[in-house]
Design an enzyme around this catalytic site. Structure first.
Site, PDB file in Angstrom:
ATOM      1  N   GLY A   1       0.863  -1.180   0.000  1.00  0.00           N
ATOM      2  CA  GLY A   1       0.000   0.000   0.000  1.00  0.00           C
ATOM      3  C   GLY A   1       0.898   1.227   0.000  1.00  0.00           C
ATOM      4  O   GLY A   1       2.097   1.114  -0.216  1.00  0.00           O
ATOM      5  N   LYS A   2       0.315   2.404   0.241  1.00  0.00           N
ATOM      6  CA  LYS A   2       1.103   3.651   0.290  1.00  0.00           C
ATOM      7  C   LYS A   2       2.205   3.504   1.330  1.00  0.00           C
ATOM      8  O   LYS A   2       3.376   3.745   1.053  1.00  0.00           O
ATOM      9  CB  LYS A   2       0.212   4.826   0.695  1.00  0.00           C
ATOM     10  CG  LYS A   2      -0.318   5.654  -0.464  1.00  0.00           C
ATOM     11  CD  LYS A   2      -0.899   6.970  -0.009  1.00  0.00           C
ATOM     12  CE  LYS A   2      -2.031   6.845   0.980  1.00  0.00           C
ATOM     13  NZ  LYS A   2      -3.201   6.160   0.421  1.00  0.00           N
ATOM     14  N   PHE A   3       1.832   3.116   2.530  1.00  0.00           N
ATOM     15  CA  PHE A   3       2.825   3.042   3.621  1.00  0.00           C
ATOM     16  C   PHE A   3       3.095   1.609   4.006  1.00  0.00           C
ATOM     17  O   PHE A   3       4.142   1.295   4.534  1.00  0.00           O
ATOM     18  CB  PHE A   3       2.300   3.779   4.865  1.00  0.00           C
ATOM     19  CG  PHE A   3       1.932   5.176   4.550  1.00  0.00           C
ATOM     20  CD1 PHE A   3       0.614   5.507   4.274  1.00  0.00           C
ATOM     21  CD2 PHE A   3       2.899   6.152   4.439  1.00  0.00           C
ATOM     22  CE1 PHE A   3       0.272   6.793   3.940  1.00  0.00           C
ATOM     23  CE2 PHE A   3       2.555   7.439   4.097  1.00  0.00           C
ATOM     24  CZ  PHE A   3       1.239   7.768   3.846  1.00  0.00           C
ATOM     25  N   GLY A   4       2.106   0.752   3.799  1.00  0.00           N
ATOM     26  CA  GLY A   4       2.184  -0.576   4.380  1.00  0.00           C
ATOM     27  C   GLY A   4       2.533  -1.634   3.360  1.00  0.00           C
ATOM     28  O   GLY A   4       2.223  -1.509   2.178  1.00  0.00           O
ATOM     29  N   ARG A   5       3.248  -2.626   3.809  1.00  0.00           N
ATOM     30  CA  ARG A   5       3.393  -3.881   3.052  1.00  0.00           C
ATOM     31  C   ARG A   5       2.777  -4.915   3.968  1.00  0.00           C
ATOM     32  O   ARG A   5       3.066  -4.921   5.168  1.00  0.00           O
ATOM     33  CB  ARG A   5       4.870  -4.237   2.871  1.00  0.00           C
ATOM     34  CG  ARG A   5       5.512  -3.507   1.722  1.00  0.00           C
ATOM     35  CD  ARG A   5       6.914  -4.012   1.590  1.00  0.00           C
ATOM     36  NE  ARG A   5       7.558  -3.409   0.420  1.00  0.00           N
ATOM     37  CZ  ARG A   5       8.577  -3.997  -0.197  1.00  0.00           C
ATOM     38  NH1 ARG A   5       9.043  -5.138   0.253  1.00  0.00           N
ATOM     39  NH2 ARG A   5       9.125  -3.438  -1.248  1.00  0.00           N
TER      40      ARG A   5
ATOM     41  N   ASP B   1     -14.325   6.383   4.425  1.00  0.00           N
ATOM     42  CA  ASP B   1     -13.501   6.031   3.262  1.00  0.00           C
ATOM     43  C   ASP B   1     -13.952   4.712   2.641  1.00  0.00           C
ATOM     44  O   ASP B   1     -13.143   3.865   2.274  1.00  0.00           O
ATOM     45  CB  ASP B   1     -12.021   5.959   3.687  1.00  0.00           C
ATOM     46  CG  ASP B   1     -11.096   6.025   2.479  1.00  0.00           C
ATOM     47  OD1 ASP B   1      -9.896   5.696   2.628  1.00  0.00           O
ATOM     48  OD2 ASP B   1     -11.574   6.363   1.374  1.00  0.00           O
TER      49      ASP B   1
HETATM   50  N1  LIG Z   1      -5.600  -8.514   6.148  1.00  0.00           N
HETATM   51  C1  LIG Z   1      -5.236  -8.685   4.879  1.00  0.00           C
HETATM   52  N2  LIG Z   1      -5.484  -9.842   4.248  1.00  0.00           N
HETATM   53  C2  LIG Z   1      -5.117 -10.007   2.951  1.00  0.00           C
HETATM   54  N3  LIG Z   1      -4.506  -9.070   2.204  1.00  0.00           N
HETATM   55  C3  LIG Z   1      -4.230  -7.889   2.799  1.00  0.00           C
HETATM   56  C4  LIG Z   1      -4.578  -7.642   4.148  1.00  0.00           C
HETATM   57  N4  LIG Z   1      -4.185  -6.375   4.466  1.00  0.00           N
HETATM   58  C5  LIG Z   1      -3.613  -5.875   3.366  1.00  0.00           C
HETATM   59  N5  LIG Z   1      -3.637  -6.750   2.358  1.00  0.00           N
HETATM   60  C6  LIG Z   1      -3.099  -6.552   1.014  1.00  0.00           C
HETATM   61  O1  LIG Z   1      -2.025  -5.620   1.097  1.00  0.00           O
HETATM   62  C7  LIG Z   1      -2.335  -4.429   0.359  1.00  0.00           C
HETATM   63  C8  LIG Z   1      -1.791  -3.222   1.099  1.00  0.00           C
HETATM   64  O2  LIG Z   1      -2.358  -3.174   2.375  1.00  0.00           O
HETATM   65  P1  LIG Z   1      -3.113  -1.851   2.819  1.00  0.00           P
HETATM   66  O3  LIG Z   1      -4.078  -1.441   1.733  1.00  0.00           O
HETATM   67  O4  LIG Z   1      -3.673  -2.041   4.165  1.00  0.00           O
HETATM   68  O5  LIG Z   1      -1.937  -0.810   2.849  1.00  0.00           O
HETATM   69  P2  LIG Z   1      -2.210   0.726   2.903  1.00  0.00           P
HETATM   70  O6  LIG Z   1      -1.028   1.354   3.525  1.00  0.00           O
HETATM   71  O7  LIG Z   1      -3.574   0.954   3.451  1.00  0.00           O
HETATM   72  O8  LIG Z   1      -2.233   1.113   1.380  1.00  0.00           O
HETATM   73  P3  LIG Z   1      -3.323   2.028   0.747  1.00  0.00           P
HETATM   74  O9  LIG Z   1      -3.618   3.094   1.760  1.00  0.00           O
HETATM   75  O10 LIG Z   1      -2.712   2.482  -0.510  1.00  0.00           O
HETATM   76  O11 LIG Z   1      -4.488   1.073   0.582  1.00  0.00           O
HETATM   77  C9  LIG Z   1      -3.847  -4.424   0.252  1.00  0.00           C
HETATM   78  O12 LIG Z   1      -4.228  -3.717  -0.895  1.00  0.00           O
HETATM   79  C10 LIG Z   1      -4.162  -5.911   0.133  1.00  0.00           C
HETATM   80  O13 LIG Z   1      -3.952  -6.368  -1.188  1.00  0.00           O
END
Ligand SMILES: Nc1ncnc2c1ncn2[C@@H]1O[C@H](COP(=O)(O)OP(=O)(O)OP(=O)(O)O)[C@@H](O)[C@H]1O
Ligand SMILES: O=C(O)c1cc(-c2cccc(F)c2)nc2ccccc12
Ligand SMILES: [Mg+2]
Length: 273
Positions: free
Chosen positions: A23-27, A137
């Site tokens: 994601g933006k910040f998270g993997r 959101d």
């Molecule tokens: N609990 C989960 N189970 C399965 N896949 C997940 C889970 N959490 C995150 N992911 C996968 O990892 C990706 C990135 O996680 P997440 O969206 O939470 O990050 P983020 O920082 O919120 O990014 P963004 O804000 O751009 O969505 C998600 O789009 C999804 O594909």
């Protein structure tokens, strides 16, 4: 025995598996807790990045809110921990991934499938609003699917306690925002009712109702005017529910208990909740 959220976890408690997504910040990684074999998703974020983007406070609020939520269609946050460089969230694993990708692949959902997801959303939002939490959101990117194909609301980064007047600048798509938020006015839980209507439209039509791929400003104007056109192939009951949710004034939007009793939902889901 301490509950999972109060226990002090560390990275050495987990075997780390494949990356689930970025994601933006998270993997997010697939992970298994060593003692119990419990499978979860471990979302890893770098403190430096969180500080740079000034979203540390938002993350703490997200964690504070999501740790206390217990609902079949809200993704569980079991706990969290941090080390010198990173923050880790221990999340429920949703093995079927993002709703957004499923919708992109299928273009649109059938009315029975869309009704199942909208009923699950309405039930989760009813639970959230009873706790005076607004998500703010709701969009396909923030919905995940588990092995049973059930919807899980994830990403509480924008959730707040109602009522609220937003201070942070909006980022990302305007498509899901109600008139009161694009106009920067005060807002309350009824913003989630608007987004539910946008989500239902996108499930059935394949694109959000006020999208203008050329310009933000045009999308903004279409939202503020509630410039809604429901295609003729959408059933009468579905079109009625969409219209009752996409009302300019939040007070006119169909309340969640009425959504769960709407003929379109009852036609496909005899006993919702
Ligand atoms: N609990 C989960 N189970 C399965 N896949 C997940 C889970 N959490 C995150 N992911 C996968 O990892 C990706 C990135 O996680 P997440 O969206 O939470 O990050 P983020 O920082 O919120 O990014 P963004 O804000 O751009 O969505 C998600 O789009 C999804 O594909
Ligand atoms: O070094 C810290 O104390 C720290 C802790 C946390 C944190 C701790 C619990 C929950 C949560 F969501 C975030 N986030 C950070 C973000 C940037 C820089 C430092 C930190
Ligand atoms: Mg996300």
């Amino acid at each position: 025995r301490s509950s999972s959220s109060s226990r002090h976890w560390s990275l050495s408690d987990f075997d780390i598996g494949r990356i689930l997504g970025k994601g933006k910040f998270g993997r997010a990684y697939l992970a298994r807790e060593k003692n119990t074999g419990f499978i979860c998703a471990l979302k890893v974020m770098f403190k430096a990045e969180l500080q740079e983007s000034k979203i540390e406070k938002q993350l703490r609020r997200e964690v504070e809110i999501q740790t206390h939520l217990r609902h079949p269609h809200i993704l569980r946050l079991y706990g969290y921990f941090h080390d010198e460089k990173r923050v880790y969230l221990i999340l429920e694993y949703a093995s079927e991934g993002e709703m957004y990708k499923l919708l992109q692949k299928q273009k649109t959902f059938s009315e029975p499938v869309a009704a199942k997801y909208i009923a699950q959303m309405a039930s989760a939002l009813e639970y959230l609003h009873a706790k005076h939490v607004i998500h703010r959101d709701i969009k396909p990117e923030n919905l995940l699917l588990n092995a049973n194909g059930d919807l899980k609301i994830a990403d509480f980064g924008w959730s707040v306690h109602a009522p609220n007047s937003r201070r942070r600048t909006l980022c990302g798509t305007l498509d899901y925002l109600p008139p009161e938020m694009v106009e920067g006015r005060d807002h309350n839980a009824s913003v989630d009712l608007w987004s539910l209507g946008v989500l239902m439209y996108e499930f059935l039509v394949g694109v959000p109702p006020f999208e203008d791929i050329n310009s933000h400003k045009a999308t903004y104007r279409r939202i503020a005017k509630v410039d809604l056109h429901v295609p003729p192939y959408v059933s009468r009951h579905a079109s009625d529910l969409i219209t009752r949710l996409l009302q300019y004034d939040g007070a006119d939007r169909l309340p969640l208990d009425e959504v769960l009793k709407h003929p379109w939902i009852l036609k496909h889901i005899p006993n919702p909740r």
